[in-house]
Design a protein around this motif. Structure first.
Motif, mmCIF file in Angstrom:
data_model
loop_
_atom_site.group_PDB
_atom_site.id
_atom_site.type_symbol
_atom_site.label_atom_id
_atom_site.label_comp_id
_atom_site.label_asym_id
_atom_site.label_seq_id
_atom_site.Cartn_x
_atom_site.Cartn_y
_atom_site.Cartn_z
ATOM 1 N N ALA A 48 -48.718 55.426 -24.594
ATOM 2 C CA ALA A 48 -47.342 55.316 -24.124
ATOM 3 C C ALA A 48 -46.548 54.541 -25.168
ATOM 4 O O ALA A 48 -46.887 53.398 -25.476
ATOM 5 C CB ALA A 48 -47.295 54.608 -22.773
ATOM 6 N N ILE A 49 -45.519 55.183 -25.710
ATOM 7 C CA ILE A 49 -44.706 54.516 -26.730
ATOM 8 C C ILE A 49 -43.274 54.353 -26.242
ATOM 9 O O ILE A 49 -42.761 55.157 -25.468
ATOM 10 C CB ILE A 49 -44.727 55.263 -28.088
ATOM 11 N N ASP A 50 -42.643 53.299 -26.722
ATOM 12 C CA ASP A 50 -41.223 53.081 -26.493
ATOM 13 C C ASP A 50 -40.733 52.133 -27.578
ATOM 14 O O ASP A 50 -41.472 51.241 -28.005
ATOM 15 C CB ASP A 50 -40.948 52.492 -25.109
ATOM 16 N N ALA A 51 -39.501 52.309 -28.004
ATOM 17 C CA ALA A 51 -38.930 51.443 -29.037
ATOM 18 C C ALA A 51 -38.602 50.058 -28.500
ATOM 19 O O ALA A 51 -38.471 49.105 -29.260
ATOM 20 C CB ALA A 51 -37.677 52.086 -29.621
ATOM 21 N N SER A 52 -38.491 49.920 -27.184
ATOM 22 C CA SER A 52 -38.119 48.649 -26.566
ATOM 23 C C SER A 52 -39.351 47.919 -26.050
ATOM 24 O O SER A 52 -39.995 48.365 -25.091
ATOM 25 C CB SER A 52 -37.153 48.902 -25.404
ATOM 26 N N SER A 53 -39.661 46.788 -26.641
ATOM 27 C CA SER A 53 -40.807 46.003 -26.164
ATOM 28 C C SER A 53 -40.538 45.460 -24.764
ATOM 29 O O SER A 53 -41.466 45.297 -23.964
ATOM 30 C CB SER A 53 -41.144 44.880 -27.143
ATOM 31 N N ALA A 54 -39.281 45.196 -24.419
ATOM 32 C CA ALA A 54 -38.947 44.716 -23.076
ATOM 33 C C ALA A 54 -39.264 45.788 -22.031
ATOM 34 O O ALA A 54 -39.802 45.480 -20.960
ATOM 35 C CB ALA A 54 -37.478 44.319 -23.005
ATOM 36 N N MET A 55 -38.943 47.028 -22.336
ATOM 37 C CA MET A 55 -39.271 48.129 -21.417
ATOM 38 C C MET A 55 -40.784 48.271 -21.292
ATOM 39 O O MET A 55 -41.302 48.468 -20.183
ATOM 40 C CB MET A 55 -38.665 49.438 -21.919
ATOM 41 N N LEU A 56 -41.480 48.175 -22.407
ATOM 42 C CA LEU A 56 -42.945 48.279 -22.370
ATOM 43 C C LEU A 56 -43.564 47.164 -21.541
ATOM 44 O O LEU A 56 -44.571 47.380 -20.863
ATOM 45 C CB LEU A 56 -43.528 48.277 -23.783
ATOM 46 N N ASP A 57 -42.988 45.975 -21.591
ATOM 47 C CA ASP A 57 -43.499 44.873 -20.770
ATOM 48 C C ASP A 57 -43.428 45.217 -19.283
ATOM 49 O O ASP A 57 -44.356 44.919 -18.524
ATOM 50 C CB ASP A 57 -42.725 43.580 -21.050
ATOM 51 N N ILE A 58 -42.340 45.838 -18.871
ATOM 52 C CA ILE A 58 -42.208 46.254 -17.470
ATOM 53 C C ILE A 58 -43.238 47.334 -17.149
ATOM 54 O O ILE A 58 -43.892 47.288 -16.097
ATOM 55 C CB ILE A 58 -40.769 46.739 -17.177
ATOM 56 N N ALA A 59 -43.406 48.297 -18.054
ATOM 57 C CA ALA A 59 -44.403 49.354 -17.840
ATOM 58 C C ALA A 59 -45.810 48.762 -17.758
ATOM 59 O O ALA A 59 -46.608 49.155 -16.895
ATOM 60 C CB ALA A 59 -44.320 50.386 -18.957
ATOM 61 N N ARG A 60 -46.112 47.816 -18.644
ATOM 62 C CA ARG A 60 -47.436 47.160 -18.604
ATOM 63 C C ARG A 60 -47.679 46.485 -17.260
ATOM 64 O O ARG A 60 -48.773 46.549 -16.704
ATOM 65 C CB ARG A 60 -47.539 46.120 -19.722
ATOM 66 N N LYS A 61 -46.652 45.829 -16.722
ATOM 67 C CA LYS A 61 -46.772 45.148 -15.435
ATOM 68 C C LYS A 61 -47.046 46.158 -14.322
ATOM 69 O O LYS A 61 -47.909 45.937 -13.470
ATOM 70 C CB LYS A 61 -45.489 44.356 -15.154
ATOM 71 N N LYS A 62 -46.328 47.270 -14.329
ATOM 72 C CA LYS A 62 -46.553 48.303 -13.314
ATOM 73 C C LYS A 62 -47.981 48.843 -13.405
ATOM 74 O O LYS A 62 -48.631 49.069 -12.383
ATOM 75 C CB LYS A 62 -45.558 49.450 -13.486
ATOM 76 N N VAL A 63 -48.454 49.051 -14.612
ATOM 77 C CA VAL A 63 -49.813 49.559 -14.807
ATOM 78 C C VAL A 63 -50.831 48.506 -14.361
ATOM 79 O O VAL A 63 -51.809 48.825 -13.687
ATOM 80 C CB VAL A 63 -50.027 49.984 -16.276
ATOM 81 N N ALA A 64 -50.604 47.249 -14.696
ATOM 82 C CA ALA A 64 -51.514 46.173 -14.284
ATOM 83 C C ALA A 64 -51.576 46.063 -12.764
ATOM 84 O O ALA A 64 -52.641 45.784 -12.192
ATOM 85 C CB ALA A 64 -51.082 44.845 -14.895
ATOM 86 N N ASP A 65 -50.451 46.314 -12.099
ATOM 87 C CA ASP A 65 -50.405 46.250 -10.639
ATOM 88 C C ASP A 65 -51.239 47.341 -9.974
ATOM 89 O O ASP A 65 -51.520 47.268 -8.778
ATOM 90 C CB ASP A 65 -48.963 46.328 -10.135
ATOM 91 N N LEU A 66 -51.651 48.343 -10.736
ATOM 92 C CA LEU A 66 -52.504 49.406 -10.196
ATOM 93 C C LEU A 66 -53.950 48.956 -10.043
ATOM 94 O O LEU A 66 -54.770 49.680 -9.495
ATOM 95 C CB LEU A 66 -52.461 50.646 -11.094
ATOM 96 N N GLY A 67 -54.268 47.776 -10.564
ATOM 97 C CA GLY A 67 -55.634 47.268 -10.479
ATOM 98 C C GLY A 67 -56.561 48.019 -11.425
ATOM 99 O O GLY A 67 -56.179 48.347 -12.548
ATOM 100 N N PRO A 68 -57.782 48.348 -10.970
ATOM 101 C CA PRO A 68 -58.764 48.999 -11.845
ATOM 102 C C PRO A 68 -58.263 50.318 -12.445
ATOM 103 O O PRO A 68 -58.586 50.654 -13.567
ATOM 104 C CB PRO A 68 -59.960 49.250 -10.928
ATOM 105 N N LEU A 69 -57.452 51.047 -11.692
ATOM 106 C CA LEU A 69 -56.909 52.318 -12.179
ATOM 107 C C LEU A 69 -56.089 52.124 -13.449
ATOM 108 O O LEU A 69 -56.129 52.947 -14.352
ATOM 109 C CB LEU A 69 -56.046 52.964 -11.089
ATOM 110 N N GLY A 70 -55.371 51.008 -13.535
ATOM 111 C CA GLY A 70 -54.509 50.762 -14.674
ATOM 112 C C GLY A 70 -55.173 50.057 -15.835
ATOM 113 O O GLY A 70 -54.540 49.784 -16.844
#
Length: 187
Positions: A48-70
């Motif tokens: 998953a790529i994005d030019a905005s590190s701030a946007m990626l931080d939000i995406a990382r958090k959403k993925v982390a919230d998935l638990g083992p799946l993420g």
């Protein structure tokens, strides 16, 4: 709301290979990335790529919230798809881009680059607001701008709406990129 509506169209009838390589270009805050994670096979890998590190931080958090799946099979990179993707030719089974293509200065060249990194027989899927998209919303917005004497913003809105491509424009971009045009329009 805007991105998820288009993201659902992007994912409709999408078949993900069990051991596939998936590229999500300009993934933003993580939709439809989270849904792709839910659907992918155990051995599939997503970049998953994005030019905005701030946007990626939000995406990382959403993925982390998935638990083992993420925790398995997703990798984030702060990277712009412009002027060219940094990936080798014919790497990905599926390349996704939700709503970012219109923001690129040359959509036809960007699509050609998406096709370049896609394996033969792979799939490139993009969502794009077309001419006439969400007319009701834009008409209401225009009325509010007129009511508040914001003609400068009205001019910017009109220029923005004029930048939306037609169906024929999109089909031409796909043919130029060597892709077989399949266009789905939802009203």
């Amino acid at each position: 709301v805007w991105g998820s509506r288009f993201g659902k169209m992007l994912l409709r009838d999408l078949n993900l290979p069990e051991r596939g390589q998936i590229l999500d270009i300009s993934c933003g805050t993580g939709y439809p990335l989270v849904e792709v994670l839910r659907r992918k096979g155990e051995a599939a890998r997503i970049i998953a790529i994005d030019a905005s590190s701030a946007m990626l931080d939000i995406a990382r958090k959403k993925v982390a919230d998935l638990g083992p799946l993420g925790k398995k099979g997703v990798f984030f990179r702060t990277e712009s798809p412009l002027p060219k993707l940094s990936f080798a030719d014919h790497v990905y089974d599926v390349v996704l881009c939700n709503l970012a293509l219109p923001e690129m200065p040359n959509a036809a060249a960007a699509l050609a680059d998406f096709a370049r990194v896609t394996k033969l027989g792979g799939e490139v899927r993009c969502t794009i607001p077309l001419q006439g998209t969400w007319l009701e919303f834009h008409d209401i917005y225009r009325e509010v701008l007129v009511k508040h004497d914001r003609h400068d913003a009205l001019d910017r809105l009109d220029r923005h709406l004029e930048s939306y491509p037609s169906v024929d424009d999109c089909a031409a971009w796909m043919r130029t990129a060597g892709l077989a045009p399949t266009i789905e329009i939802e009203e």
